[in-house]
Design a protein around this motif. Structure first.
Motif, PDB file in Angstrom:
ATOM      1  N   VAL A  13      12.366  12.149   3.787  1.00 20.79           N
ATOM      2  CA  VAL A  13      12.440  13.104   5.073  1.00 20.79           C
ATOM      3  C   VAL A  13      12.901  10.975   6.083  1.00 20.79           C
ATOM      4  O   VAL A  13      13.866  11.402   6.881  1.00 20.79           O
ATOM      5  CB  VAL A  13      12.800  14.012   5.769  1.00 20.79           C
ATOM      6  CG1 VAL A  13      13.131  15.413   4.937  1.00 20.79           C
ATOM      7  CG2 VAL A  13      10.955  13.589   5.732  1.00 20.79           C
ATOM      8  N   VAL A  14      12.013  10.956   5.682  1.00 21.56           N
ATOM      9  CA  VAL A  14      11.559   9.537   6.018  1.00 21.56           C
ATOM     10  C   VAL A  14      11.569   8.537   5.584  1.00 21.56           C
ATOM     11  O   VAL A  14      10.383   9.189   4.660  1.00 21.56           O
ATOM     12  CB  VAL A  14      11.211   9.364   7.747  1.00 21.56           C
ATOM     13  CG1 VAL A  14      12.006  10.228   8.906  1.00 21.56           C
ATOM     14  CG2 VAL A  14       9.460   9.888   7.070  1.00 21.56           C
ATOM     15  N   ARG A  15      11.344   6.922   5.982  1.00 21.58           N
ATOM     16  CA  ARG A  15      10.493   6.596   4.686  1.00 21.58           C
ATOM     17  C   ARG A  15       9.059   5.993   6.029  1.00 21.58           C
ATOM     18  O   ARG A  15       9.285   5.268   6.596  1.00 21.58           O
ATOM     19  CB  ARG A  15      11.832   5.029   5.053  1.00 21.58           C
ATOM     20  CG  ARG A  15      10.914   4.271   3.578  1.00 21.58           C
ATOM     21  CD  ARG A  15      12.422   2.897   2.977  1.00 21.58           C
ATOM     22  NE  ARG A  15      11.771   2.170   2.315  1.00 21.58           N
ATOM     23  CZ  ARG A  15      13.078   0.910   1.996  1.00 21.58           C
ATOM     24  NH1 ARG A  15      13.522   0.631   2.890  1.00 21.58           N
ATOM     25  NH2 ARG A  15      11.865  -0.325   1.441  1.00 21.58           N
ATOM     26  N   PRO A  16       8.286   6.300   5.061  1.00 27.03           N
ATOM     27  CA  PRO A  16       7.248   5.636   6.060  1.00 27.03           C
ATOM     28  C   PRO A  16       6.765   4.434   6.261  1.00 27.03           C
ATOM     29  O   PRO A  16       7.392   3.381   5.345  1.00 27.03           O
ATOM     30  CB  PRO A  16       5.713   6.226   5.267  1.00 27.03           C
ATOM     31  CG  PRO A  16       6.512   6.575   3.148  1.00 27.03           C
ATOM     32  CD  PRO A  16       7.624   6.372   3.835  1.00 27.03           C
ATOM     33  N   GLN A  17       6.197   4.109   7.323  1.00 27.13           N
ATOM     34  CA  GLN A  17       6.390   2.890   7.880  1.00 27.13           C
ATOM     35  C   GLN A  17       4.420   2.758   8.775  1.00 27.13           C
ATOM     36  O   GLN A  17       5.279   3.049   9.571  1.00 27.13           O
ATOM     37  CB  GLN A  17       7.157   2.102   8.099  1.00 27.13           C
ATOM     38  CG  GLN A  17       7.007   0.976   9.100  1.00 27.13           C
ATOM     39  CD  GLN A  17       8.758   0.200   9.532  1.00 27.13           C
ATOM     40  OE1 GLN A  17       8.531   0.430   9.898  1.00 27.13           O
ATOM     41  NE2 GLN A  17       8.976  -1.422   8.840  1.00 27.13           N
ATOM     42  N   ASP A  18       3.690   2.360   8.115  1.00 26.41           N
ATOM     43  CA  ASP A  18       2.905   2.103   9.394  1.00 26.41           C
ATOM     44  C   ASP A  18       2.032   1.629   9.080  1.00 26.41           C
ATOM     45  O   ASP A  18       1.126   0.798   7.588  1.00 26.41           O
ATOM     46  CB  ASP A  18       1.798   3.843   8.717  1.00 26.41           C
ATOM     47  CG  ASP A  18       0.566   3.885  10.171  1.00 26.41           C
ATOM     48  OD1 ASP A  18       1.005   3.304  10.540  1.00 26.41           O
ATOM     49  OD2 ASP A  18      -0.479   5.345  10.011  1.00 26.41           O
ATOM     50  N   ALA A  19       1.293   0.348   9.865  1.00 31.45           N
ATOM     51  CA  ALA A  19       0.906  -0.388   9.810  1.00 31.45           C
ATOM     52  C   ALA A  19      -0.688  -0.562   9.992  1.00 31.45           C
ATOM     53  O   ALA A  19      -1.281  -1.456  10.575  1.00 31.45           O
ATOM     54  CB  ALA A  19       1.787  -2.036  10.516  1.00 31.45           C
ATOM     55  N   SER A  20      -1.113   0.424  10.527  1.00 36.03           N
ATOM     56  CA  SER A  20      -2.420   0.755  11.318  1.00 36.03           C
ATOM     57  C   SER A  20      -3.207   0.768   9.957  1.00 36.03           C
ATOM     58  O   SER A  20      -3.269   1.706   8.980  1.00 36.03           O
ATOM     59  CB  SER A  20      -2.305   2.019  12.306  1.00 36.03           C
ATOM     60  OG  SER A  20      -2.421   2.816  11.290  1.00 36.03           O
ATOM     61  N   ASP A  21      -4.337   0.307   9.972  1.00 38.76           N
ATOM     62  CA  ASP A  21      -5.951   0.840   9.410  1.00 38.76           C
ATOM     63  C   ASP A  21      -6.296   1.978   9.647  1.00 38.76           C
ATOM     64  O   ASP A  21      -6.645   2.314  10.515  1.00 38.76           O
ATOM     65  CB  ASP A  21      -6.521  -0.018   9.579  1.00 38.76           C
ATOM     66  CG  ASP A  21      -6.103  -1.548   8.393  1.00 38.76           C
ATOM     67  OD1 ASP A  21      -5.051  -2.540   7.647  1.00 38.76           O
ATOM     68  OD2 ASP A  21      -6.380  -2.603   9.186  1.00 38.76           O
TER      69      ASP A  21
END
Length: 661
Positions: free
Chosen positions: A514-522
Motif C-alpha cells: 500500500v506504500v513503498r517503505p522508506q526508513d533511514a533510522s536505525d
C-alpha cells in the motif's frame, strides 16, 4: 488438521501450523480471498524468538472458540517479520501512528486491499489492566465492518494518507560540527551510573558505540571513549551477557543490564562482536578481548547451521518459562559445585536467595573479575555441563542474508586481528553460502536447510551482504568477491535509489504494497540506507569509482535530519559519515599469505574511521592493487586516501606512522 502454514519454510510460521486458526501466508491469493468473501484481513506479525508472540499464540490462537470466530469473520494472515521486513515496516508504521507505540506480536486489521484501519500489539484473553480481551476486539471489529463500513473505510483512508504523506528524505552532508554535536547530544542521555542511554528497558546501542569509537579516533574525545567503555563493561558484566558460554541476549528489562529478555539474536551478537573488537583495538581492554573470543565462539558453536550459515536466533523460553535454561538458584549451585565452590560461585555471580529474576532464580552476573581464574574456569566448566542437561531453547534456523552479512564482516576481521583462523574460515564459508544459495536466482532474503526462500531481498540485505563480500575480499584477497559485491551494489544504485535522495527499502521491481517503505533510522540493527552507505563507501575506496561514493553521500544526506535530531537512532549513519570525513583510509597489504600476516594485522589495528583494508598477492586484479608490488621482495603496505598513496612501508611501526600523516 494442520493449516496452510504446514508448508511454510519459516520456523515462526511452522510454530502456528497446528493452530485451529485457518492461517494464510501473505500472498495475492489471501488478499483475493478477502475480496471474494468481503471480509477484513487480520494480520498477525511476529518472529520465532518472540516471547509475547508465544504467549498470545497459547492464549488465543490455540483456543478453539477464538479461532472459530477468527475463521468465520476474517481472512487470517500470519507473517514472519524477519522474512518480510517490508510488510512489517509498513504496518508497524501504521501501528505506531494509530497507537503511539509498536512491538510484537503486532495485530493489524486491514481492508481486503491491505489498507489498515485498526492496529495493536499483544491482546490478553481476558480484559486486563485496561486492555480489552482479544475476543472483544475481534467482535467489535467484525461489527464495525458489517454495520459501520463507511467509518471503517474513512479511517483506513486517513491512515493510508498519513503513511503516504510522511516526510521524505531531507537534510545535507554531516560534517565535523554535526558529528561532534551528536556526541554532545548522546552525552545528554548517557547513564553515568549504569552505562547505556536513556531509561529501561535498555537495548544494546551497538551502532551508536561504533560511531563513538570512530569519533574518538578522529577527535581524541575522552567523553566519547568513556561512554563506550562504561556501556561495554556494564553490558558484558551483567546478566544480559551469557557468562558461561558467551553471547548477548536481546535487551535488558532493567537499567543495570541485570535481567535480560533472554532470546539471543544473530544481529545483536554480530554487531556487538564488532564493537567489542574495535573497543579492544582502541583500548587493549582484556574484557573486550574475552568478549570477542567468547561471542565469536558462541556464533560458531550455537548458531552455525550445517550448511555453513548462521541461524537467526535462540528462543527465550524452555520448559514453559522464559530464561529457564540460563538462570540458577543457590541450591542448584550447591548441588552442582559442592558447598565451598557453590558459595564462592554464588557470591561471584550474584546468585541470591530471593533471586534477581523470577521464582527465586538469579541471572548470572560477573561484576568483578574472579580472584582465582583457575577456580573460575573449573566452576564455569561444571556449570556449563550442568546447564547442558536442561531443555535447550529452540533455534530459529533460517538464514537471513543481512544478519549473516553482519556476522561475516565481524568474524572476518576478528579472525585476523585475534589470530582466530576458525572465525575467518567460518566467515568465508557463510559468504559462499549466501552467494551460492541466496543469489542463485535473483536475490532471496532467507534460506533454510540450504534452500532459498521465495521472498526478495530488501535494501538491508544488499548493503550488509555487499559489505560482507568486501570484508572477505579484504582477508583472503580473492578478486571474485569484488565482482560479487559490485553486482549487489549496482542493483542498489539502479533499483533502490530515490530520485529525491537516499533509498527506498524495497526495489522498484518488488511486490507493490500500500506504500513503498522508506526508513533511514536505525533500530535493532542498521537501516537499509545506513547498511548500504557502509558498503558503498568501502566499494568506492577499493575501486576509486566516485559513483558509489556519491550514492553513499546521498544516503547520508537523506538521513542527516535523523542523525542530528535523534542520534541514538542513527548510529550507523553517523559512523559512515565519520568514514567519509576521514577519507576513508585505503590500505593495500601486498604479499603472499605467509609474508603479509603481521602487516595485515597491523593495518586492521588502525583506528582511522572506516579504514578499508585489503590484503592479497601482488597483481591482485582490483583497482586498489594497481601498480602495488613487493618492496625488495618483502610484503608491503600502501596507505592511500582518494587513491593518492604514500610511499610503501614494510613494518607495522612505519604503517602506523603513515596512517597518522
Amino acid at each position: 488438521m494442520p493449516n496452510r502454514l504446514a508448508e511454510a519454510t519459516s520456523p515462526y510460521l511452522q510454530q502456528h501450523r497446528d493452530n485451529p486458526v485457518d492461517w494464510w501466508e501473505w500472498s495475492p491469493e489471501a488478499l483475493e480471498t478477502a475480496r471474494t468473501l468481503d471480509r477484513p484481513i487480520l494480520l498477525s506479525v511476529g518472529y520465532a524468538a518472540c516471547h509475547w508472540c508465544h504467549v498470545m499464540a497459547h492464549e488465543s490462537f490455540e483456543d478453539a472458540a477464538t479461532a472459530a470466530y477468527m475463521n468465520d469473520h476474517f481472512v487470517n494472515i500470519k507473517v514472519d517479520r524477519e522474512e518480510r521486513p517490508d510488510i512489517d515496516a509498513v504496518y508497524m508504521q501504521a501501528t505506531q501512528a494509530m497507537t503511539g507505540h509498536g512491538g510484537w506480536p503486532m495485530t493489524c486489521v486491514l481492508t481486503p486491499e491491505g489498507e489498515p484501519f485498526f492496529a495493536g500489539t499483544y491482546f490478553p484473553p481476558e480484559p486486563r489492566q485496561g486492555a480489552p480481551a482479544f475476543s472483544q476486539v475481534l467482535q467489535a471489529l467484525a461489527d464495525a465492518w458489517e454495520n459501520r463500513r463507511d467509518e471503517v473505510l474513512t479511517v483506513s483512508q486517513d491512515v493510508l494518507n498519513h503513511l503516504k504523506d510522511t516526510a521524505g528524505p531531507t537534510g545535507g552532508p554531516l560534517g565535523t560540527d554535526q558529528l561532534d554535536e551528536a556526541v554532545a547530544t548522546l552525552a545528554g542521555s548517557y547513564d553515568q551510573d549504569a552505562g547505556g542511554f536513556g531509561a529501561s528497558p535498555k537495548f544494546p546501542p551497538s551502532m551508536v558505540l561504533e560511531f563513538l569509537l570512530r569519533n574518538a579516533a578522529r577527535t581524541g574525545s575522552q567523553q566519547a571513549m568513556d561512554m563506550v567503555a562504561g556501556t561495554c563493561e556494564a553490558m558484558a558484566r551483567g546478566g544480559m551477557y551469557d557468562q558461561l558460554t558467551g553471547g548477548f541476549a536481546r535487551y535488558s528489562v532493567d537499567r543495570y543490564w541485570r535481567v535480560p529478555h533472554f532470546e539471543k539474536m544473530l544481529y545483536d551478537n554480530a554487531l556487538l562482536l564488532r564493537v567489542y573488537l574495535h573497543w579492544w583495538r582502541a583500548s587493549g581492554s582484556p574484557l573486550a578481548e574475552r568478549v570477542v573470543r567468547e561471542t565469536g565462539r558462541f556464533l560458531l558453536d550455537e548458531l552455525r547451521t550445517p550448511e555453513g550459515g548462521f541461524a537467526s536466533a535462540l528462543d527465550a523460553d524452555s520448559d514453559g518459562h522464559e530464561g529457564t535454561f540460563y538462570v540458577f538458584n543457590p541450591n542448584q549451585l550447591m548441588r552442582t559445585l559442592g558447598a565451598a565452590d557453590g558459595a564462592w560461585a554464588a557470591q561471584l555471580l550474584s546468585v541470591t536467595g530471593p533471586g534477581t529474576f523470577e521464582r527465586g532464580f538469579s541471572t548470572l552476573q560477573l561484576l568483578q573479575d574472579p580472584d582465582d581464574d583457575a577456580r573460575w574456569q573449573d566452576v564455569r566448566a561444571r556449570l556449563v555441563a550442568a546447564r547442558a542437561e536442561r531443555t535447550r531453547p529452540a533455534r530459529d534456523d533460517k538464514v537471513v542474508a543481512s544478519w549473516n552479512g553482519m556476522a561475516i564482516s565481524a568474524l572476518a576481521e576478528a579472525g585476523v586481528l585475534l589470530d582466530e583462523p576458525d572465525f575467518t574460515a567460518a566467515a568465508v564459508t557463510a559468504a559462499e553460502l549466501i552467494h551460492d544459495v541466496h543469489l542463485a536466482d535473483g536475490f532471496r532474503r532467507t534460506s533454510r536447510d540450504g534452500v532459498a526462500g521465495t521472498n526478495a531481498a530488501v535494501l538491508e540485505d544488499h548493503g550488509a551482504v555487499a559489505e560482507a563480500f568486501l570484508a572477505v575480499l579484504g582477508v583472503n584477497g580473492d578478486a571474485v568477491w569484488l565482482d560479487r559485491a559490485r553486482l549487489v551494489l549496482d542493483r542498489v544504485v539502479e533499483h533502490f535509489a530515490d530520485p529525491a535522495g537516499g533509498f527506498f527499502d524495497t526495489a522498484d521491481d518488488a511486490e507493490t504494497l500500500v506504500v513503498r517503505p522508506q526508513d533511514a533510522s536505525d533500530n535493532a540493527y542498521p537501516s537499509g540506507t545506513s547498511a548500504a552507505m557502509h558498503a558503498l563507501i568501502a566499494l568506492a575506496a577499493i575501486t576509486g569509482d566516485h559513483r558509489y561514493r556519491e550514492a553513499a553521500e546521498s544516503g547520508i544526506a537523506a538521513a542527516s535530519s535523523i542523525a542530528t535530531q535523534l542520534p541514538r537512532f542513527a548510529g550507523w549513519t553517523l559512523a559512515a559519515a565519520e568514514a567519509l570525513v576521514a577519507g576513508p583510509l585505503e590500505v593495500a597489504v601486498v604479499g603472499a599469505p605467509e609474508q603479509r600476516t603481521e602487516l595485515h594485522r597491523g593495518a586492521l589495528s588502525l583506528t582511522s574511521p572506516g579504514a578499508v583494508v585489503v590484503a592479497g598477492e601482488p597483481g591482485l586484479a582490483i583497482p586498489l592493487f594497481d601498480q602495488r608490488d613487493l618492496v625488495d621482495g618483502d610484503a608491503a603496505a600502501y596507505v592511500c586516501r582518494g587513491f593518492v598513496c604514500q610511499r610503501p612501508v614494510t613494518t607495522v611501526t612505519d604503517l602506523q606512522a603513515a596512517a597518522r600523516s
